[in-house]
Enzyme design. Sequence first.
Site, PDB file in Angstrom:
ATOM      1  CD  GLU A   1      -1.156 -32.288  26.622  1.00 33.21           C
ATOM      2  OE1 GLU A   1      -1.537 -32.466  25.452  1.00 33.21           O
ATOM      3  OE2 GLU A   1      -0.234 -31.497  26.933  1.00 33.21           O
TER       4      GLU A   1
ATOM      5  CG  ASN B   1      -6.349   7.260   5.368  1.00 36.14           C
ATOM      6  OD1 ASN B   1      -6.677   6.092   5.546  1.00 36.14           O
ATOM      7  ND2 ASN B   1      -6.874   8.019   4.417  1.00 36.14           N
TER       8      ASN B   1
ATOM      9  CD  GLN C   1     -11.505   2.914  -1.394  1.00 38.13           C
ATOM     10  OE1 GLN C   1     -11.777   2.863  -0.179  1.00 38.13           O
ATOM     11  NE2 GLN C   1     -11.317   4.056  -2.025  1.00 38.13           N
TER      12      GLN C   1
ATOM     13  CG  ASP D   1      14.658   8.978   6.851  1.00 34.96           C
ATOM     14  OD1 ASP D   1      14.498   8.005   7.622  1.00 34.96           O
ATOM     15  OD2 ASP D   1      14.504  10.167   7.205  1.00 34.96           O
TER      16      ASP D   1
ATOM     17  CG  HIS E   1      -2.814 -36.503  20.167  1.00 27.28           C
ATOM     18  ND1 HIS E   1      -4.137 -36.198  20.050  1.00 27.28           N
ATOM     19  CD2 HIS E   1      -2.144 -35.440  19.640  1.00 27.28           C
ATOM     20  CE1 HIS E   1      -4.267 -35.002  19.477  1.00 27.28           C
ATOM     21  NE2 HIS E   1      -3.070 -34.518  19.215  1.00 27.28           N
TER      22      HIS E   1
ATOM     23  CE1 TYR F   1      -4.151   1.881   0.497  1.00 31.97           C
ATOM     24  CE2 TYR F   1      -2.508   3.471   1.242  1.00 31.97           C
ATOM     25  CZ  TYR F   1      -3.775   3.189   0.789  1.00 31.97           C
ATOM     26  OH  TYR F   1      -4.689   4.207   0.623  1.00 31.97           O
TER      27      TYR F   1
ATOM     28  CD  GLU G   1       9.831   5.649  12.928  1.00 32.43           C
ATOM     29  OE1 GLU G   1       9.458   6.756  13.406  1.00 32.43           O
ATOM     30  OE2 GLU G   1       9.549   5.275  11.776  1.00 32.43           O
ATOM     31  CG  HIS G   2      14.076   7.271  12.895  1.00 31.88           C
ATOM     32  ND1 HIS G   2      12.769   7.724  12.813  1.00 31.88           N
ATOM     33  CD2 HIS G   2      14.326   6.638  11.726  1.00 31.88           C
ATOM     34  CE1 HIS G   2      12.252   7.372  11.640  1.00 31.88           C
ATOM     35  NE2 HIS G   2      13.163   6.712  10.959  1.00 31.88           N
TER      36      HIS G   2
ATOM     37  CD  GLN H   1      11.323  11.650  12.501  1.00 32.02           C
ATOM     38  OE1 GLN H   1      12.357  11.411  11.916  1.00 32.02           O
ATOM     39  NE2 GLN H   1      10.204  11.017  12.218  1.00 32.02           N
TER      40      GLN H   1
ATOM     41  CB  SER I   1       7.878   9.553  11.730  1.00 31.56           C
ATOM     42  OG  SER I   1       9.171   9.052  11.528  1.00 31.56           O
TER      43      SER I   1
END
Lengths: 440, 440
Positions: free
Chosen positions: B425, B224, B201, B371, B430, B140, B337-338, B269, B247
């Site tokens: 068990e 989003n 969609q 990046d 088994h 995406y 994150e960074h 950033q 971020s």
Amino acid sequence: MSESPAGALDIARLATTDADFEVRLDDLLAWEGVSDAEVQQRVDEILAAVKQHGDAALVDYSNRLDRLSVESMAELTLGPDRLRQAYDSLPPIQRQALADAAERIRRYHERQKPQSWQYTEEDGTVLGQQVTPLDRAGIYVPGGKAAYPSSVLMNAIPAHVAGVGEIVMVVPTPDGVLNDLVLAAAHLAGVDHVFTIGGAQAVAALAYGTETVPRVDKIVGPGNIYVATAKRAVFGRVGIDMIAGPSEIMVVSDGETDPDWLAMDLFSQAEHDEDAQAILVSWDASHLDAVADSMARQLPTLEREEIVRASLAARGALIQCRDRDEALALINRIAPEHLELSVAEPESWLPEVRHAGAIFMGRHTAEALGDYCAGPNHVLPTSGTARFSSPLGVYDFQKRSSLIHCSAKGASSLGPTASVLARGESLTAHARSAEYRIRD
Amino acid sequence: MSESPAGALDIARLATTDADFEVRLDDLLAWEGVSDAEVQQRVDEILAAVKQHGDAALVDYSNRLDRLSVESMAELTLGPDRLRQAYDSLPPIQRQALADAAERIRRYHERQKPQSWQYTEEDGTVLGQQVTPLDRAGIYVPGGKAAYPSSVLMNAIPAHVAGVGEIVMVVPTPDGVLNDLVLAAAHLAGVDHVFTIGGAQAVAALAYGTETVPRVDKIVGPGNIYVATAKRAVFGRVGIDMIAGPSEIMVVSDGETDPDWLAMDLFSQAEHDEDAQAILVSWDASHLDAVADSMARQLPTLEREEIVRASLAARGALIQCRDRDEALALINRIAPEHLELSVAEPESWLPEVRHAGAIFMGRHTAEALGDYCAGPNHVLPTSGTARFSSPLGVYDFQKRSSLIHCSAKGASSLGPTASVLARGESLTAHARSAEYRIRD
């Protein structure tokens, strides 16, 4: 479902040459673990209550839902001594079996440990990846009839091998019933603390933390629809493993394996619960008949006969295919959790098996051996999710950090590329930050 | 927020010695990406519509939501020729920068490829793990102002290196605007098909498949709140990557790095969006002052000044700590994150850094280099999820199958252990399945 006389075998019989084969196979495989709006709302309430009231909510829910009468979390907490005591009190034969299984599982998982790595480029720039364990993992263990010590080993040992700092286990004790085998397995597997809580409230406690229960970084282990719904809800705040569907096995036989063995292998899957799925595939029609006969004959001898009958009738199948290629196509279409290749040279099939959780190769490798003690994990992707996911492993309890150490020269030579691309994205502070490191 | 004169710097200034430090830090870090009931319902509707009506629903939603007027999916489909054409039409400097970045990213990710392995035990039993790629992955890519070609490289190249059979990309084109850099990146990264659809969609199309869009096994890439909500909803049917939050960067400086460089690193950033987070930590108070002065001075020169100001005011911070140990404690608490280790000997810090998405080491390694073109992935765990998750990598596009091949002898010797545990068990089928393989 067709009517069948008591004692006879009710299981779908399909052939890939049937005109309606694709439709019937789709129907057989269809599974959706739906949490309806009511479950969702109930779980949301429980999560909110535990987040807000902590221990008090845990005590309250445990008293109500597990029919206990405790006054504080102290009564729902078991320390290492209690776990060791459970282990010591086992009959020697069980203690030994559990220890042997744990040892083999540990040995296999040691092989999964990834290494940190780095490499240096010509200009002195170093790139790499650092592997580190989670600080804290939470293991959910179902209580009541589905309390499986083997699952404790399979969930906790990979965490322990990964080097997780603290392993927290939760297990509900409906009506106060504690399973000593489960506690003994926790002792062997390296579990640090056990809390006898369950359901969505236990997931909430692990995700948010309470006065008593420490917040964990990842929650693994199977549970009912409330547990699954709660895990999905807290995903992102903590890591979770896959949401498991019913267990399944697909056996492919070349016709040379003892039909009694295969019948029992199929039963061993079907006995889990009514939704479990057992499918046998062969290009040998008379062999399928022989296995069906054996199933009909052995069924009345099973301790869990009713569950097995229900499972086979609802979701089982004996499928006749044309040849090896069609069997392989079915494997990759179904992406089974457990695949038994009960054929002469199973290793020759491997390059063409693209999707399967675990592959049990040859006539002697009953799935049950892998369920308990062969070494690999028995927590496996179900419902076709082997298309994109893996057995639970050491890698589920570790994570990676990228390492980037640019030399002055490296930063200077990478700068223009970063600058051009950043400006192409209208991120000019990015560009200027890279440009500062360009030397004249 | 405190009032500040135009042109001055509005950013929180904290010290670990402040009485209210913990509370203020918690407030700064707090982030919850909430999809309210309305978003949830809207997404559920869209998922159901695409599942039921396929292409027709995609055409309808794209016309309405992206303000297009197309009649069929053919108009929303771009083949390899169109991608190559976009690449060929780029200005040479951009084409070269994109190609250089792609090459470095590919080289780094080649190092991540895990190997299948197996080992043979004394009795001839073989255990192992087979690694295979996904059949099909969906990428995406956001459209409009946040259409980043670098993200196409970072998402698609690991899939390509992993050996994924087919890589499908979706990218919305609001008002019909196509970004040629994005298409060029898709060409370089090995994307097979592009569909110019977006939103929930597009996620639905990838998860369920339509007449035109093939169903994929895993969906990765940012989006989003509608995209994130849809991904969470289809999780389990397909694999997904993490749900990304805003971020963030945490810079730790020993006081010896040029304040102008650090100011621009923080801006790089903050310029992403108003929710982005930039934090600088140092034990040198005068250095923090110097960076603040530089920020105030450079701010008016920024193209995205307003976004940077808003981000710094809402979520930025300059934090004074006591020493190296406290800086490390902050790193592991925040799990950034960074992480920029702008210090003299950054490699000596590594053994103590437990949680970070990517670690940028030394004064020359601007985050911006990572990046775009250093090589490691820029898709990283946000909002503290580096505690339990990893950069996007080749491993996200592969999965493992356990291999178990018991010799006759091995099955015979494992049988009793499996039998004891299975009977413990109450899973007697088994047990019996394992017992069949025990030889006298």
